[in-house]
Design a protein around this motif. Structure first.
Motif, PDB file in Angstrom:
ATOM      1  N   ARG A  91     -33.072  51.220 -54.837  1.00  0.00           N
ATOM      2  CA  ARG A  91     -33.442  50.864 -56.209  1.00  0.00           C
ATOM      3  C   ARG A  91     -33.433  52.077 -57.133  1.00  0.00           C
ATOM      4  NH1 ARG A  91     -36.065  46.431 -58.136  1.00  0.00           N
ATOM      5  NH2 ARG A  91     -34.991  45.439 -56.402  1.00  0.00           N
ATOM      6  N   VAL A  92     -33.940  53.207 -56.651  1.00  0.00           N
ATOM      7  CA  VAL A  92     -33.951  54.429 -57.468  1.00  0.00           C
ATOM      8  C   VAL A  92     -32.527  54.862 -57.798  1.00  0.00           C
ATOM      9  CG1 VAL A  92     -34.470  56.907 -57.450  1.00  0.00           C
ATOM     10  CG2 VAL A  92     -36.203  55.272 -56.717  1.00  0.00           C
ATOM     11  N   SER A  93     -31.625  54.822 -56.810  1.00  0.00           N
ATOM     12  CA  SER A  93     -30.246  55.255 -57.042  1.00  0.00           C
ATOM     13  C   SER A  93     -29.533  54.331 -58.024  1.00  0.00           C
ATOM     14  CB  SER A  93     -29.481  55.335 -55.722  1.00  0.00           C
ATOM     15  OG  SER A  93     -29.446  54.084 -55.067  1.00  0.00           O
ATOM     16  N   ARG A  94     -29.822  53.044 -57.981  1.00  0.00           N
ATOM     17  CA  ARG A  94     -29.208  52.115 -58.938  1.00  0.00           C
ATOM     18  C   ARG A  94     -29.681  52.407 -60.359  1.00  0.00           C
ATOM     19  NH1 ARG A  94     -26.227  48.081 -56.967  1.00  0.00           N
ATOM     20  NH2 ARG A  94     -26.318  47.731 -54.718  1.00  0.00           N
ATOM     21  N   ASP A  95     -30.961  52.663 -60.512  1.00  0.00           N
ATOM     22  CA  ASP A  95     -31.487  52.989 -61.841  1.00  0.00           C
ATOM     23  C   ASP A  95     -30.970  54.341 -62.321  1.00  0.00           C
ATOM     24  OD1 ASP A  95     -32.807  50.611 -61.911  1.00  0.00           O
ATOM     25  OD2 ASP A  95     -34.793  51.423 -61.492  1.00  0.00           O
ATOM     26  N   LEU A  96     -30.809  55.287 -61.396  1.00  0.00           N
ATOM     27  CA  LEU A  96     -30.239  56.588 -61.769  1.00  0.00           C
ATOM     28  C   LEU A  96     -28.782  56.459 -62.188  1.00  0.00           C
ATOM     29  CD1 LEU A  96     -31.748  58.972 -59.052  1.00  0.00           C
ATOM     30  CD2 LEU A  96     -32.091  59.138 -61.526  1.00  0.00           C
ATOM     31  N   SER A  97     -28.066  55.490 -61.614  1.00  0.00           N
ATOM     32  CA  SER A  97     -26.684  55.250 -62.020  1.00  0.00           C
ATOM     33  C   SER A  97     -26.624  54.824 -63.487  1.00  0.00           C
ATOM     34  CB  SER A  97     -26.059  54.167 -61.128  1.00  0.00           C
ATOM     35  OG  SER A  97     -24.747  53.858 -61.547  1.00  0.00           O
ATOM     36  N   ILE A  98     -27.537  53.927 -63.883  1.00  0.00           N
ATOM     37  CA  ILE A  98     -27.609  53.499 -65.286  1.00  0.00           C
ATOM     38  C   ILE A  98     -27.977  54.677 -66.175  1.00  0.00           C
ATOM     39  CG2 ILE A  98     -28.777  51.965 -66.916  1.00  0.00           C
ATOM     40  CD1 ILE A  98     -29.325  50.055 -64.608  1.00  0.00           C
ATOM     41  N   GLN A 188     -36.780  49.541 -69.948  1.00  0.00           N
ATOM     42  CA  GLN A 188     -36.030  50.715 -69.486  1.00  0.00           C
ATOM     43  C   GLN A 188     -34.531  50.446 -69.499  1.00  0.00           C
ATOM     44  OE1 GLN A 188     -37.596  52.565 -65.877  1.00  0.00           O
ATOM     45  NE2 GLN A 188     -35.526  53.033 -65.187  1.00  0.00           N
ATOM     46  N   ASN A 189     -34.125  49.289 -68.956  1.00  0.00           N
ATOM     47  CA  ASN A 189     -32.699  48.956 -68.910  1.00  0.00           C
ATOM     48  C   ASN A 189     -32.126  48.671 -70.293  1.00  0.00           C
ATOM     49  OD1 ASN A 189     -32.812  49.252 -66.161  1.00  0.00           O
ATOM     50  ND2 ASN A 189     -32.762  47.076 -65.690  1.00  0.00           N
ATOM     51  N   VAL A 190     -32.906  47.990 -71.137  1.00  0.00           N
ATOM     52  CA  VAL A 190     -32.454  47.710 -72.504  1.00  0.00           C
ATOM     53  C   VAL A 190     -32.248  49.018 -73.261  1.00  0.00           C
ATOM     54  CG1 VAL A 190     -33.196  46.799 -74.748  1.00  0.00           C
ATOM     55  CG2 VAL A 190     -33.402  45.390 -72.702  1.00  0.00           C
ATOM     56  N   GLY A 194     -28.636  50.011 -74.314  1.00  0.00           N
ATOM     57  CA  GLY A 194     -28.527  50.082 -75.768  1.00  0.00           C
ATOM     58  C   GLY A 194     -27.982  51.424 -76.237  1.00  0.00           C
ATOM     59  N   MET A 195     -28.475  52.504 -75.615  1.00  0.00           N
ATOM     60  CA  MET A 195     -27.962  53.838 -75.962  1.00  0.00           C
ATOM     61  C   MET A 195     -26.491  53.985 -75.587  1.00  0.00           C
ATOM     62  SD  MET A 195     -30.257  55.483 -77.553  1.00  0.00           S
ATOM     63  CE  MET A 195     -29.460  57.081 -77.551  1.00  0.00           C
ATOM     64  N   MET A 196     -26.101  53.387 -74.452  1.00  0.00           N
ATOM     65  CA  MET A 196     -24.685  53.401 -74.065  1.00  0.00           C
ATOM     66  C   MET A 196     -23.831  52.729 -75.134  1.00  0.00           C
ATOM     67  SD  MET A 196     -24.338  52.343 -70.081  1.00  0.00           S
ATOM     68  CE  MET A 196     -25.705  52.677 -68.977  1.00  0.00           C
ATOM     69  N   LEU A 197     -24.279  51.562 -75.599  1.00  0.00           N
ATOM     70  CA  LEU A 197     -23.497  50.806 -76.573  1.00  0.00           C
ATOM     71  C   LEU A 197     -23.429  51.530 -77.911  1.00  0.00           C
ATOM     72  CD1 LEU A 197     -24.735  47.181 -75.760  1.00  0.00           C
ATOM     73  CD2 LEU A 197     -22.583  48.249 -75.092  1.00  0.00           C
ATOM     74  N   LEU A 198     -24.551  52.125 -78.349  1.00  0.00           N
ATOM     75  CA  LEU A 198     -24.551  52.877 -79.605  1.00  0.00           C
ATOM     76  C   LEU A 198     -23.611  54.087 -79.519  1.00  0.00           C
ATOM     77  CD1 LEU A 198     -28.344  52.816 -80.589  1.00  0.00           C
ATOM     78  CD2 LEU A 198     -26.456  51.657 -81.763  1.00  0.00           C
ATOM     79  N   SER A 199     -23.701  54.800 -78.382  1.00  0.00           N
ATOM     80  CA  SER A 199     -22.822  55.955 -78.182  1.00  0.00           C
ATOM     81  C   SER A 199     -21.362  55.525 -78.128  1.00  0.00           C
ATOM     82  CB  SER A 199     -23.199  56.682 -76.892  1.00  0.00           C
ATOM     83  OG  SER A 199     -24.549  57.118 -76.925  1.00  0.00           O
ATOM     84  N   SER A 200     -21.118  54.391 -77.482  1.00  0.00           N
ATOM     85  CA  SER A 200     -19.750  53.881 -77.381  1.00  0.00           C
ATOM     86  C   SER A 200     -19.209  53.507 -78.759  1.00  0.00           C
ATOM     87  CB  SER A 200     -19.702  52.664 -76.457  1.00  0.00           C
ATOM     88  OG  SER A 200     -20.113  53.012 -75.151  1.00  0.00           O
ATOM     89  N   MET A 201     -20.062  52.912 -79.617  1.00  0.00           N
ATOM     90  CA  MET A 201     -19.639  52.569 -80.977  1.00  0.00           C
ATOM     91  C   MET A 201     -19.227  53.821 -81.740  1.00  0.00           C
ATOM     92  SD  MET A 201     -22.452  49.668 -82.035  1.00  0.00           S
ATOM     93  CE  MET A 201     -21.991  49.771 -83.757  1.00  0.00           C
ATOM     94  N   TYR A 202     -20.007  54.891 -81.583  1.00  0.00           N
ATOM     95  CA  TYR A 202     -19.662  56.142 -82.258  1.00  0.00           C
ATOM     96  C   TYR A 202     -18.325  56.682 -81.751  1.00  0.00           C
ATOM     97  CZ  TYR A 202     -19.754  61.012 -83.732  1.00  0.00           C
ATOM     98  OH  TYR A 202     -19.421  62.233 -84.277  1.00  0.00           O
TER      99      TYR A 202
END
Length: 302
Positions: A91-98, A188-190, A194-202
């Motif tokens: 579980r920790v490794s999956r969250d670290l992947s995100i 945490q996941n949102v 969300g930061m991924m999507l904002l960064s991707s938009m930029y």
């Protein structure tokens, strides 16, 4: 086709995917560690790539059913401890992947941003900030998943258990604790997605403006090659797009799995195939897009 045949096919696909993923991530980690050793002043993206590869190796190795019954017995600890350790690390490794993928997108935004952009002030000490970010995400994920240690148990005759593998189960939580934990994981996941999507938009806006500029310069007969920054930005966008798609599919399957409230090998293998898809594909994308890695491979093959 019978259910047993489908189960065998999916199980074989699962082990093939795990083998390819582990080999690809080990290769990616090796190449970037070798590059960092030669350069001595690594780029922040090199450090991020090493961290992502390491996290994915742990994630693939600790996927619960990748440990066969014989391998599970080889660990000379009690079944309770083995279940807690494996499920917690998974579980920790999956969250670290995100978290790491999110940081990779932010680092790429900072790298390509012009001097007038607010985040460009972090460029000069980006490696130091990355180290601080690593400490923060490790602390966050280790603490937020601590409930796995408390509520994970080995199989027993108790009826109020949620089976998650051949060997391990999760005991039921208090409704208030479950609600708080769900809100913590969701927020945490949102935040990270969300930061991924904002960064991707930029980055999409950056690529679009760069494309328009390149088209203008090309119109006056100036030939331009694709810059390393542009190539890296496209790679990160591809990774984020694939991650978000797989993440959404994984959420749907996880929801269906929770409704069953029992160990169903077929559902678990399908969920694992989807959950491990990003860990398997991402190193292949990163290797194929990195000219230095391709150059090392060519030298090794010649």
């Amino acid at each position: 086709m019978s259910k047993i045949s489908v189960y065998v096919i999916i199980k074989n696909m699962y082990f093939l995917q795990s083998g390819i993923g582990i080999l690809a991530n080990v290769s990616l980690l090796f190449f970037h560690v070798f590059t960092i050793h030669l350069v001595h002043r690594p780029r922040p993206t090199d450090i991020m790539t090493c961290h992502l590869a390491f996290v994915h190796i742990v994630m693939l190795l600790t996927t619960l059913d990748i440990l066969s019954e014989d391998m599970f017995r080889l660990l000379n600890f009690s079944n309770e401890f083995k279940c807690k350790l494996v499920l917690y690390m998974s579980r920790v490794s999956r969250d670290l992947s995100i978290s790491t993928t999110c940081l990779l997108t932010i680092v790429q935004v900072i790298t390509i941003s012009p001097s007038s952009f607010y985040l460009s002030r972090f460029k000069r000490k980006l490696t130091k900030h990355v180290a601080i970010a690593f400490f923060c995400i490790w602390s966050l994920n280790l603490s937020s998943n601590s409930n796995m240690i408390i509520y994970t148990v080995a199989h027993s005759n108790r009826t109020n258990l949620f089976n998650v593998s051949k060997h391990c189960s999760r005991s039921s939580m208090n409704s208030i604790i479950m609600a708080l934990y769900f809100l913590l994981v969701l927020s945490q996941n949102v935040f990270f997605v969300g930061m991924m999507l904002l960064s991707s938009m930029y980055m999409v806006i950056f690529l679009y403006s760069h494309q328009r500029k390149s088209a203008y310069l090309h119109s006056i007969s100036i030939s331009l090659r694709i810059s390393p920054a542009k190539r890296a930005t496209r790679t990160v966008l591809l990774l984020v797009s694939f991650f978000v798609v797989m993440y959404c599919v994984d959420i749907v399957i996880s929801f269906l799995s929770s409704i069953l409230w029992r160990y169903e090998p077929l559902v678990l293998y399908v969920q694992t195939l989807v959950g491990n898809a990003y860990a398997t594909v991402s190193p292949l994308v990163l290797i194929s897009s990195d000219k230095s890695v391709i150059g090392i491979l060519q030298k090794m093959l010649l």
